[in-house]
Each structure stands twice: as structure tokens, then as C-alpha cells.
Design a protein around this motif. Structure first.
Motif, short mmCIF file in Angstrom:
data_model
loop_
_atom_site.label_atom_id
_atom_site.label_comp_id
_atom_site.label_asym_id
_atom_site.label_seq_id
_atom_site.Cartn_x
_atom_site.Cartn_y
_atom_site.Cartn_z
N ILE A 80 0.86 -1.18 0.00
CA ILE A 80 0.00 0.00 0.00
C ILE A 80 0.90 1.23 0.00
CG2 ILE A 80 -1.93 1.16 1.12
CD1 ILE A 80 -2.75 -1.62 0.81
N ALA A 81 0.70 2.10 -0.99
CA ALA A 81 1.56 3.28 -1.13
C ALA A 81 1.08 4.38 -0.20
CB ALA A 81 1.57 3.75 -2.58
N THR A 82 1.26 4.19 1.10
CA THR A 82 0.92 5.24 2.05
C THR A 82 2.02 5.42 3.08
OG1 THR A 82 -0.71 6.06 3.65
CG2 THR A 82 -0.34 3.68 3.63
N LYS A 83 2.17 6.69 3.52
CA LYS A 83 3.07 6.98 4.63
C LYS A 83 2.28 7.35 5.87
CE LYS A 83 7.17 8.18 2.06
NZ LYS A 83 8.40 8.97 2.01
N ASN A 84 0.97 7.23 5.78
CA ASN A 84 0.10 7.59 6.90
C ASN A 84 -0.07 6.38 7.82
OD1 ASN A 84 -2.41 7.79 8.39
ND2 ASN A 84 -2.82 9.65 7.22
N LYS A 96 -2.32 1.05 9.65
CA LYS A 96 -2.89 0.16 10.66
C LYS A 96 -4.23 -0.39 10.22
CE LYS A 96 -1.17 1.59 15.16
NZ LYS A 96 -1.48 2.53 16.22
N GLU A 97 -5.05 0.48 9.64
CA GLU A 97 -6.38 0.02 9.21
C GLU A 97 -6.27 -1.01 8.10
OE1 GLU A 97 -9.14 3.23 8.57
OE2 GLU A 97 -8.73 4.08 10.55
N PHE A 98 -5.35 -0.79 7.17
CA PHE A 98 -5.20 -1.78 6.08
C PHE A 98 -4.70 -3.11 6.64
CE2 PHE A 98 -5.19 1.88 3.11
CZ PHE A 98 -6.20 1.42 2.28
N GLU A 112 4.07 13.73 -5.29
CA GLU A 112 3.32 14.98 -5.28
C GLU A 112 1.88 14.74 -5.71
OE1 GLU A 112 3.84 19.46 -6.46
OE2 GLU A 112 5.34 18.20 -7.44
N GLU A 113 0.95 15.19 -4.88
CA GLU A 113 -0.46 14.96 -5.19
C GLU A 113 -1.01 16.15 -5.96
OE1 GLU A 113 -2.71 13.51 -1.81
OE2 GLU A 113 -0.99 12.39 -1.08
N THR A 114 -0.82 16.10 -7.28
CA THR A 114 -1.21 17.23 -8.13
C THR A 114 -2.57 17.02 -8.77
OG1 THR A 114 0.01 16.20 -9.92
CG2 THR A 114 1.16 17.89 -8.68
N PHE A 129 -7.70 8.14 13.58
CA PHE A 129 -6.71 9.17 13.23
C PHE A 129 -7.44 10.29 12.50
CE2 PHE A 129 -6.21 8.69 8.60
CZ PHE A 129 -6.85 7.49 8.39
N GLY A 130 -6.67 11.30 12.09
CA GLY A 130 -7.23 12.36 11.26
C GLY A 130 -8.42 13.04 11.92
N TYR A 131 -9.50 13.15 11.16
CA TYR A 131 -10.69 13.88 11.61
C TYR A 131 -11.66 13.01 12.41
CZ TYR A 131 -9.20 17.43 8.20
OH TYR A 131 -8.49 18.38 7.51
N ASP A 132 -11.28 11.80 12.76
CA ASP A 132 -12.21 10.89 13.45
C ASP A 132 -12.87 11.49 14.70
OD1 ASP A 132 -12.00 8.91 11.55
OD2 ASP A 132 -10.56 7.69 12.67
N PRO A 133 -12.14 12.28 15.54
CA PRO A 133 -12.77 12.81 16.75
C PRO A 133 -13.89 13.82 16.50
CG PRO A 133 -10.39 12.76 17.01
CD PRO A 133 -10.67 12.49 15.56
N SER A 190 -16.27 1.95 7.61
CA SER A 190 -15.55 3.13 7.13
C SER A 190 -15.57 3.23 5.61
CB SER A 190 -14.10 3.11 7.63
OG SER A 190 -13.33 2.19 6.89
N HIS A 191 -15.32 4.44 5.13
CA HIS A 191 -15.13 4.70 3.70
C HIS A 191 -14.07 3.76 3.12
CE1 HIS A 191 -12.75 7.03 6.39
NE2 HIS A 191 -11.96 7.52 5.46
N ARG A 192 -13.01 3.54 3.91
CA ARG A 192 -11.90 2.68 3.47
C ARG A 192 -12.38 1.23 3.35
NH1 ARG A 192 -8.92 5.13 6.52
NH2 ARG A 192 -8.28 6.51 4.84
P1 ITT Z 1 -0.58 9.15 2.12
O1 ITT Z 1 -0.75 10.07 0.95
O2 ITT Z 1 0.86 8.82 2.38
O3 ITT Z 1 -1.44 7.93 2.03
P2 ITT Z 1 -1.94 11.28 3.57
O4 ITT Z 1 -2.34 11.46 5.01
O5 ITT Z 1 -1.22 12.43 2.92
O6 ITT Z 1 -1.08 9.93 3.46
P3 ITT Z 1 -4.24 11.75 1.89
O7 ITT Z 1 -3.57 12.73 1.02
O8 ITT Z 1 -5.14 10.72 1.28
O9 ITT Z 1 -3.20 10.90 2.73
O10 ITT Z 1 -5.03 12.57 2.99
C1 ITT Z 1 -5.98 11.92 3.74
C2 ITT Z 1 -6.38 12.81 4.91
O11 ITT Z 1 -7.80 12.72 5.08
C3 ITT Z 1 -5.78 12.28 6.20
O12 ITT Z 1 -4.55 12.89 6.48
C4 ITT Z 1 -6.86 12.62 7.21
O13 ITT Z 1 -6.71 13.94 7.61
C5 ITT Z 1 -8.14 12.48 6.41
N1 ITT Z 1 -8.68 11.11 6.52
C6 ITT Z 1 -8.66 10.12 5.59
N2 ITT Z 1 -9.20 8.99 6.05
C7 ITT Z 1 -9.56 9.25 7.32
C8 ITT Z 1 -10.15 8.49 8.34
O14 ITT Z 1 -10.43 7.20 8.17
N3 ITT Z 1 -10.39 9.08 9.50
C9 ITT Z 1 -10.08 10.37 9.70
N4 ITT Z 1 -9.51 11.16 8.81
C10 ITT Z 1 -9.24 10.61 7.61
#
Ligand code: ITT
Length: 198
Positions: free
Chosen positions: A5-9, A14-16, A40-42, A152-156, A179-181
Motif C-alpha cells: 500500500i503506497a501510504t506513509k500515513n 494500521k487500518e489496512f 506529489e499529489e497534483t 486518526f485524522g478527523y475521526d474525533p 468506514s469509507h476505506r
Molecule cells: P498518504 O498520501 O501517504 O497515504 P496522507 O495522510 O497524505 O497519506 P491523503 O492525502 O489521502 O493521505 O489525505 C488523507 C487525509 O484525510 C488524512 O490525512 C486525514 O486527515 C483524512 N482522513 C482520511 N481517512 C480518514 C479516516 O479514516 N479518518 C479520519 N480522517 C481521515
């Protein structure tokens, strides 16, 4: 098999891991390949950015690679933060500051107008074949303050309609049901069984 999975998040990673385990797959992410630079996310859509990330890493590693581009779309903010969710508050990725910005912008929005949804686009890049995407959403509302500490992120600040709780109040396995994922990944399950058989 092992799926990249190409993510650094770390939250996504963890979810994957959790979601792929019952399917019999191990997950590697870019946290395991620190030498691979940020892509770069263009793009202008979740799909477009997911394709950019998946194809870049697939070309580097000559392997099948899945990427996730996701974010929160708030109706009262005309869909923001959308594809800019990760860096909504500024140049740095900062979940707390992002949530504070949203709470602040949503301060005067009445309860009846706080609808929002998470989006997740997954791109599958296969060497020598056409990249394709699937999409999942999760419906909810923006809370007035942060609640819960999972996720993580906006979950709260996201009240998940399907569960009747803040997303960050859901145990990881609960979030991975709705989840959306999870909704996006469900659309890939059959393909993955074929792509990674053996
Ligand atoms: P990668 O590109 O390395 O995967 P990123 O965090 O930059 O990591 P995105 O550009 O896809 O990834 O941005 C996704 C953002 O959206 C993430 O940082 C959160 O702020 C939010 N997000 C996505 N999925 C979420 C979730 O399940 N719960 C809460 N926030 C989420």
C-alpha cells in the motif's frame, strides 16, 4: 500474499493491516520503504491522486501497488477540506490543527446543516496493465467538539451515522466494518483474491 500500500500515513497503514489480515494478506506500506520519496499529489480528485501514488510506486518497485487517497467533504463548506484534508490547516500535516480549523469554520452552522462524508479512493496499479480505482464513502455529521481517541485524522469530530457515535469512539474493528476505506476495499476483495492467489 504480501500487498503493498503506497501510504506513509500510519493511521491508514494500521487500518489496512487489520482489514487485510482476515483476507489472508500481509501488508507492507511506504513506512517499510523509507527510501521512497513522497509523491506529489497534483490531481484534482481523490481518484486522480490515488492513481498518481499507486502508479509512481508500482513503477519503482515493479509490483502491484494499491494507493489510498481519502478525505472529509463537508456540505456547509462546499465540500472542503476534500482532497486537501491532510494539510487543511497549512503546510504541515497536523490532525489537531486541521480539526480546530474545521470546528472554527463550522461554529455558526446549525445542527441540521452539519452533514459530511468521508471519501476513499483506492487505485490498483498493475505492471503492464491499466490502473483502476474503486470508491467508498461513510456518511456522518460534524460534531461541535472532539470526542474519542481511536482512529486518526478527523475521526474525533466526525459523528458516524451508521454507528451513532463519533468515529474516534469506535473500536478499530468497528470502524473497519463501516468506514469509507472498508467500503472501498470491499469492492476489491474478489479482484485481490485473483491478483494475489498463491
Ligand atoms: P498518504 O498520501 O501517504 O497515504 P496522507 O495522510 O497524505 O497519506 P491523503 O492525502 O489521502 O493521505 O489525505 C488523507 C487525509 O484525510 C488524512 O490525512 C486525514 O486527515 C483524512 N482522513 C482520511 N481517512 C480518514 C479516516 O479514516 N479518518 C479520519 N480522517 C481521515
Amino acid at each position: 500474499a504480501e500487498i503493498i500500500i503506497a501510504t506513509k500515513n500510519a493511521g491508514k497503514a494500521k487500518e489496512f493491516e487489520r482489514m487485510f489480515k482476515p483476507l489472508g494478506h500481509k501488508v507492507k506500506t511506504l513506512l517499510d520503504f523509507p527510501e521512497i520519496a513522497d509523491v506529489e499529489e497534483t490531481g484534482t480528485t481523490f481518484e486522480g491522486n490515488a492513481i498518481l501514488k499507486a502508479e509512481a510506486v508500482s513503477q519503482l518497485l515493479d509490483r502491484i501497488v494499491i494507493a489510498d487517497d481519502s478525505g472529509l467533504a463537508i456540505d456547509a463548506l462546499e465540500g472542503r477540506p476534500g482532497i486537501y484534508s491532510a494539510r487543511y490547516s497549512g503546510a504541515e500535516k497536523n490532525d489537531e490543527a486541521n480539526m480546530d480549523k474545521v470546528l472554527n469554520e463550522m461554529q455558526d452552522v446549525p445542527d441540521a446543516k452539519r452533514q459530511a462524508r468521508f471519501h476513499c479512493a483506492l487505485a490498483v496499479a498493475i505492471p503492464g496493465e491499466q490502473t483502476y480505482t474503486v470508491h467508498g464513502i461513510c456518511e456522518g455529521e460534524i460534531l461541535r467538539e472532539k470526542q474519542g481517541s481511536y482512529g486518526f485524522g478527523y475521526d474525533p469530530i466526525f459523528f458516524c451515522t451508521a454507528k451513532g457515535k463519533a468515529m474516534a469512539e469506535l473500536e478499530p474493528e468497528e470502524k473497519s466494518q463501516i468506514s469509507h476505506r472498508a467500503n472501498a476495499l470491499r469492492k476489491l476483495e474478489e479482484d485481490l483474491a485473483t491478483l494475489f492467489s498463491g
